[in-house]
Design an enzyme around this catalytic site. Sequence first.
Site, PDB file in Angstrom:
ATOM      1  N   ARG A  50       1.035  -0.898   0.209  1.00  0.00           N
ATOM      2  CA  ARG A  50      -0.029   0.209  -0.352  1.00  0.00           C
ATOM      3  C   ARG A  50       0.388   1.283  -0.368  1.00  0.00           C
ATOM      4  NH1 ARG A  50      -5.012   0.315   0.584  1.00  0.00           N
ATOM      5  NH2 ARG A  50      -5.746  -1.601   2.050  1.00  0.00           N
ATOM      6  N   HIS A  94     -18.893  11.823   0.442  1.00  0.00           N
ATOM      7  CA  HIS A  94     -19.035  10.273   0.734  1.00  0.00           C
ATOM      8  C   HIS A  94     -21.204  10.505   0.772  1.00  0.00           C
ATOM      9  CE1 HIS A  94     -20.012   7.274   3.807  1.00  0.00           C
ATOM     10  NE2 HIS A  94     -20.644   7.433   4.017  1.00  0.00           N
ATOM     11  N   SER A 121     -21.913  13.999   1.464  1.00  0.00           N
ATOM     12  CA  SER A 121     -21.339  15.458   2.263  1.00  0.00           C
ATOM     13  C   SER A 121     -19.890  15.177   1.752  1.00  0.00           C
ATOM     14  CB  SER A 121     -20.927  14.592   3.901  1.00  0.00           C
ATOM     15  OG  SER A 121     -22.266  14.640   4.702  1.00  0.00           O
ATOM     16  N   LEU A 157     -27.459  12.518  -7.743  1.00  0.00           N
ATOM     17  CA  LEU A 157     -27.927  13.650  -9.184  1.00  0.00           C
ATOM     18  C   LEU A 157     -27.048  14.919  -7.601  1.00  0.00           C
ATOM     19  CD1 LEU A 157     -31.312  12.996  -9.655  1.00  0.00           C
ATOM     20  CD2 LEU A 157     -28.974  12.617 -11.406  1.00  0.00           C
ATOM     21  N   GLU A 159     -25.029  14.781  -5.573  1.00  0.00           N
ATOM     22  CA  GLU A 159     -23.458  14.692  -5.117  1.00  0.00           C
ATOM     23  C   GLU A 159     -22.989  15.569  -6.338  1.00  0.00           C
ATOM     24  OE1 GLU A 159     -22.438  11.248  -5.400  1.00  0.00           O
ATOM     25  OE2 GLU A 159     -22.891  10.524  -3.489  1.00  0.00           O
TER      26      GLU A 159
END
Length: 300
Positions: A50, A94, A121, A157, A159
Amino acid sequence: MAALLYASRLPGAAYEIVLVASNDPAAEALALAEAEGVPTFALAHRGMKRAEHDAAMDAAIREAGAEYVVLAGYMRILGPAIVAAWEGKMLNIHPSLLPRYPGLDTHARAIAAGDSHAGASVHLVTDDLDMGEVLGRAEVAILPGDTAETLAERVKLAEHQLYPRVLGDYVARPFDPEWLVAQVRERAMALPRAEETVSHGMPCFGIEKGKKFAWVSVDRHGDAATALLAKISGADEQEQLIENDPRRYYRPPYFGDGWIGIRLDLGDTDWDAVDGWIRRSWRAVAPRSLAGLVDAADAF
């Protein structure tokens, strides 16, 4: 990503997209970005640690000259090193009204809880998943008979409307005089017996019935600058500051050798340093008894 891209090309947009990067070389966003003439970078994460993958992504982002990282459907959790490297400069969206329902299955959880509204959000990214400062929200009514799938379509929509607007506001605010004045006000008014007035047409901060310790100059004499005016020790310090960083420091007209102008609108303001300037300036005019109380409190 498409909503962010097309919004960036509207008149007056505060940002431009310099790179679209993905850990999935087959991501549709890459093909769309290429078609729109936006540089892309793809690196599959399989077989990589990672931290190594994050470092490669970070290098590509920096090479592109990016100043912010905006996650849009990036479904891989980022490690602490890259998150720390972009602290305050990495945003995510989110599909819930945070702090409600971090993590997965947000729409099903909102419906099961009997909520009247779901939504989206935009928040800053931190090590604590979906728990960074929320910069903006959009509410979406939950209709009778909604399923997680039907609700998700309407939230998308919202978002697409929310993300470009919040991003634009966030990247523009380090240059916004009202926001800059508010940052100085918050710090100045936190000091004992501080009061705000207007002096010489500028927001001014002083100690009650006492001397002034800070001004904020906003487009003073048509200079198009927003700057903190703070007290210093004298001409030698003033000269040294200006010589070391003439872009940031200047001699404020009519204030003499005992003050320094500190530009706040360059986009890279260190607010901890600004807080230090304000506190130092306050101490320069505060009665000894008052300054002594603050020194005692700071010692703890």
